[in-house]
Design an enzyme around this catalytic site. Structure first.
Site, PDB file in Angstrom:
ATOM      1  N   ASN A 196      -9.399  -8.312 -28.962  1.00 49.32           N
ATOM      2  CA  ASN A 196      -9.014  -7.595 -30.174  1.00 49.32           C
ATOM      3  C   ASN A 196      -9.950  -7.921 -31.346  1.00 49.32           C
ATOM      4  O   ASN A 196     -11.037  -8.442 -31.154  1.00 49.32           O
ATOM      5  CB  ASN A 196      -7.548  -7.848 -30.523  1.00 49.32           C
ATOM      6  CG  ASN A 196      -6.871  -6.590 -31.075  1.00 49.32           C
ATOM      7  OD1 ASN A 196      -7.381  -5.927 -31.961  1.00 49.32           O
ATOM      8  ND2 ASN A 196      -5.707  -6.279 -30.537  1.00 49.32           N
ATOM      9  N   ARG A 197      -9.507  -7.646 -32.559  1.00 48.40           N
ATOM     10  CA  ARG A 197     -10.378  -7.704 -33.735  1.00 48.40           C
ATOM     11  C   ARG A 197     -10.223  -8.996 -34.522  1.00 48.40           C
ATOM     12  O   ARG A 197      -9.113  -9.528 -34.651  1.00 48.40           O
ATOM     13  CB  ARG A 197     -10.096  -6.503 -34.648  1.00 48.40           C
ATOM     14  CG  ARG A 197     -10.558  -5.191 -34.045  1.00 48.40           C
ATOM     15  CD  ARG A 197     -10.060  -3.983 -34.809  1.00 48.40           C
ATOM     16  NE  ARG A 197     -10.637  -2.768 -34.233  1.00 48.40           N
ATOM     17  CZ  ARG A 197     -10.113  -2.137 -33.150  1.00 48.40           C
ATOM     18  NH1 ARG A 197      -9.027  -2.611 -32.562  1.00 48.40           N
ATOM     19  NH2 ARG A 197     -10.705  -1.051 -32.674  1.00 48.40           N
ATOM     20  N   HIS A 203     -13.335  -7.712 -29.433  1.00 50.67           N
ATOM     21  CA  HIS A 203     -13.400  -8.146 -28.029  1.00 50.67           C
ATOM     22  C   HIS A 203     -14.557  -9.122 -27.766  1.00 50.67           C
ATOM     23  O   HIS A 203     -15.222  -9.072 -26.739  1.00 50.67           O
ATOM     24  CB  HIS A 203     -13.491  -6.955 -27.093  1.00 50.67           C
ATOM     25  CG  HIS A 203     -12.261  -6.096 -27.066  1.00 50.67           C
ATOM     26  ND1 HIS A 203     -10.997  -6.611 -27.229  1.00 50.67           N
ATOM     27  CD2 HIS A 203     -12.099  -4.749 -26.911  1.00 50.67           C
ATOM     28  CE1 HIS A 203     -10.112  -5.630 -27.156  1.00 50.67           C
ATOM     29  NE2 HIS A 203     -10.751  -4.490 -26.966  1.00 50.67           N
ATOM     30  N   HIS A 230      -8.548  -4.987 -19.721  1.00 52.40           N
ATOM     31  CA  HIS A 230      -8.654  -3.747 -20.495  1.00 52.40           C
ATOM     32  C   HIS A 230      -8.628  -2.520 -19.586  1.00 52.40           C
ATOM     33  O   HIS A 230      -9.329  -1.525 -19.843  1.00 52.40           O
ATOM     34  CB  HIS A 230      -9.941  -3.776 -21.333  1.00 52.40           C
ATOM     35  CG  HIS A 230      -9.869  -2.985 -22.594  1.00 52.40           C
ATOM     36  ND1 HIS A 230      -9.973  -1.612 -22.630  1.00 52.40           N
ATOM     37  CD2 HIS A 230      -9.711  -3.381 -23.888  1.00 52.40           C
ATOM     38  CE1 HIS A 230      -9.898  -1.188 -23.877  1.00 52.40           C
ATOM     39  NE2 HIS A 230      -9.734  -2.245 -24.665  1.00 52.40           N
ATOM     40  N   TYR A 237      -7.551   0.978 -18.038  1.00 57.07           N
ATOM     41  CA  TYR A 237      -6.949   2.228 -18.517  1.00 57.07           C
ATOM     42  C   TYR A 237      -6.087   2.795 -17.392  1.00 57.07           C
ATOM     43  O   TYR A 237      -6.586   3.103 -16.308  1.00 57.07           O
ATOM     44  CB  TYR A 237      -8.030   3.236 -18.892  1.00 57.07           C
ATOM     45  CG  TYR A 237      -8.749   2.929 -20.177  1.00 57.07           C
ATOM     46  CD1 TYR A 237      -8.412   3.573 -21.372  1.00 57.07           C
ATOM     47  CD2 TYR A 237      -9.789   2.003 -20.208  1.00 57.07           C
ATOM     48  CE1 TYR A 237      -9.084   3.292 -22.554  1.00 57.07           C
ATOM     49  CE2 TYR A 237     -10.476   1.728 -21.395  1.00 57.07           C
ATOM     50  CZ  TYR A 237     -10.116   2.375 -22.554  1.00 57.07           C
ATOM     51  OH  TYR A 237     -10.780   2.098 -23.729  1.00 57.07           O
ATOM     52  N   ASP A 276      -2.898   2.453 -31.605  1.00 55.42           N
ATOM     53  CA  ASP A 276      -3.816   1.347 -31.341  1.00 55.42           C
ATOM     54  C   ASP A 276      -3.294   0.148 -32.122  1.00 55.42           C
ATOM     55  O   ASP A 276      -3.908  -0.297 -33.090  1.00 55.42           O
ATOM     56  CB  ASP A 276      -5.245   1.716 -31.759  1.00 55.42           C
ATOM     57  CG  ASP A 276      -6.296   0.770 -31.172  1.00 55.42           C
ATOM     58  OD1 ASP A 276      -5.892  -0.205 -30.505  1.00 55.42           O
ATOM     59  OD2 ASP A 276      -7.507   1.007 -31.387  1.00 55.42           O
ATOM     60  N   GLN A 330      -1.188  -4.995 -26.894  1.00 54.41           N
ATOM     61  CA  GLN A 330      -1.852  -3.956 -27.682  1.00 54.41           C
ATOM     62  C   GLN A 330      -1.759  -2.648 -26.903  1.00 54.41           C
ATOM     63  O   GLN A 330      -2.245  -2.535 -25.779  1.00 54.41           O
ATOM     64  CB  GLN A 330      -3.314  -4.311 -27.922  1.00 54.41           C
ATOM     65  CG  GLN A 330      -4.091  -3.281 -28.738  1.00 54.41           C
ATOM     66  CD  GLN A 330      -3.993  -3.489 -30.233  1.00 54.41           C
ATOM     67  OE1 GLN A 330      -3.451  -4.496 -30.684  1.00 54.41           O
ATOM     68  NE2 GLN A 330      -4.519  -2.564 -31.012  1.00 54.41           N
ATOM     69  N   GLU A 344      -2.774  -4.118 -23.340  1.00 50.45           N
ATOM     70  CA  GLU A 344      -3.561  -5.346 -23.387  1.00 50.45           C
ATOM     71  C   GLU A 344      -2.660  -6.528 -23.770  1.00 50.45           C
ATOM     72  O   GLU A 344      -2.306  -6.684 -24.935  1.00 50.45           O
ATOM     73  CB  GLU A 344      -4.695  -5.197 -24.390  1.00 50.45           C
ATOM     74  CG  GLU A 344      -5.597  -4.005 -24.145  1.00 50.45           C
ATOM     75  CD  GLU A 344      -6.406  -3.639 -25.366  1.00 50.45           C
ATOM     76  OE1 GLU A 344      -6.928  -4.561 -26.039  1.00 50.45           O
ATOM     77  OE2 GLU A 344      -6.514  -2.435 -25.670  1.00 50.45           O
TER      78      GLU A 344
END
Length: 317
Positions: A68-69, A94, A164, A166, A224, A254, A282
């Protein structure tokens, strides 16, 4: 049964098959390449390494050491200021160039139902310490996929690993018709750069997924955000035919519904990669926790092993 074959473009693909269930994992990025029941695959991916290498959408990667950020790509730890890669505007996303998901891992061991991958990651991208990482994928006969993460470090460092992948339970198409349940009383609100601003109750908001809810029913399906999991920590994703159950030892998940998802290589099978064609769940610690003392986070400690576990169960309805 476990088999290992070369993967087009480089590295290897490890296939684990238990009855009608199969999982495949790549040595590049310790990537979750597929997860299927009776050959119905619910994980999006590429046919060759070209799609994964340099991926900006992090398809299937094991992200680490810190997912994440991180605001302004910096944090202070024990009085020392660390500066990271600015790879998401002014922020770090990430782990930047340190990200484990862009490295070639080694096969450390395998059994009839599991594979363990290992990586030694030198100090890089501003994150302190050399990291020794192990990820084990285990598939049960009942279609339960467990991912165990463990990490040791020579220095204290933020630790929050995730996968991660999808998911699309239909295999292709718009995931906003899927239904989702997240056992979370609160979510983490963000600013325009997706940096956390506050922890907010979900009640009477578009972020209330405590009951099965169609993803596209609100906000046109655009999410998000991190959700603060309850003690149960059991998520449900389903469509008309399939159900994915998820449990994790992590305190948050997330939800990214793929608003900016795109193909970066030749997509496998008849899948597609376009906005809202896949979603990520996530499992992780809170985003930007190194800069926020009240946020749930974790740090690797030299001499100790940091661990996380997430389990997915795939079934037909």
């Amino acid at each position: 049964m476990v088999s290992v074959i070369p993967f087009p473009g480089g590295g290897e693909k490890i296939c684990i098959r238990r009855g009608e269930y199969e999982v495949s994992v790549l040595t590049f990025g310790a990537n979750l390449h597929s997860f299927s029941i009776a050959d119905h695959d619910v994980v999006l991916g590429y046919e060759s390494l070209d799609g994964y290498k340099g991926s900006t959408t992090h398809v299937g990667e094991v992200v680490g050491p810190c997912a994440n950020r991180i605001k302004d790509a910096r944090f202070v730890l024990d009085g020392i200021e660390y500066h990271l890669d600015k790879n998401d505007g002014n922020n770090n996303l990430h782990s930047g160039s340190k990200n484990f998901g862009q490295e070639m891992w080694e096969i450390a061991g395998k059994s009839d139902s599991s594979v363990t991958l290992s990586l030694i990651s030198p100090e890089k991208g501003g994150f302190p310490g050399v990291h020794e990482v192990m990820v084990m994928y285990y598939l049960s006969e009942e279609g339960e996929l467990t991912i165990d993460y463990s990490l040791t470090s020579t220095e204290k460092c933020p630790f929050s690993m995730t996968n991660h992948a999808y998911f699309n339970l239909s295999g292709s198409g718009d995931i906003r018709k899927h239904k989702l349940m997240i056992p979370a009383e609160k979510y983490i609100a963000t600013d325009d750069e997706l940096i956390p601003t506050d922890i907010v109750p979900v009640e009477n908001t578009d972020f209330d997924f405590r009951k099965l809810t169609e993803i596209g029913a609100r906000r046109n399906g655009k999410y998000d955000n991190a959700f603060v999991l309850s003690d149960d920590r059991a998520l449900v994703l389903e469509n008309d035919e399939y159900r994915l159950l998820m449990r994790t030892s992590a305190p948050a998940v997330q939800l990214y519904t793929g608003e900016f998802f795109k193909a970066e290589g030749k997509v496998k099978k008849n899948m597609e990669m376009a906005p809202f064609s896949g979603l990520c769940l996530e499992s992780e610690y809170f985003p930007d926790f190194p800069n926020r003392g009240v946020f749930s986070g974790s740090y690797s400690i030299p001499g100790l092993v940091s661990k996380m576990t997430t389990t997915y169960k795939l079934e037909r309805k």
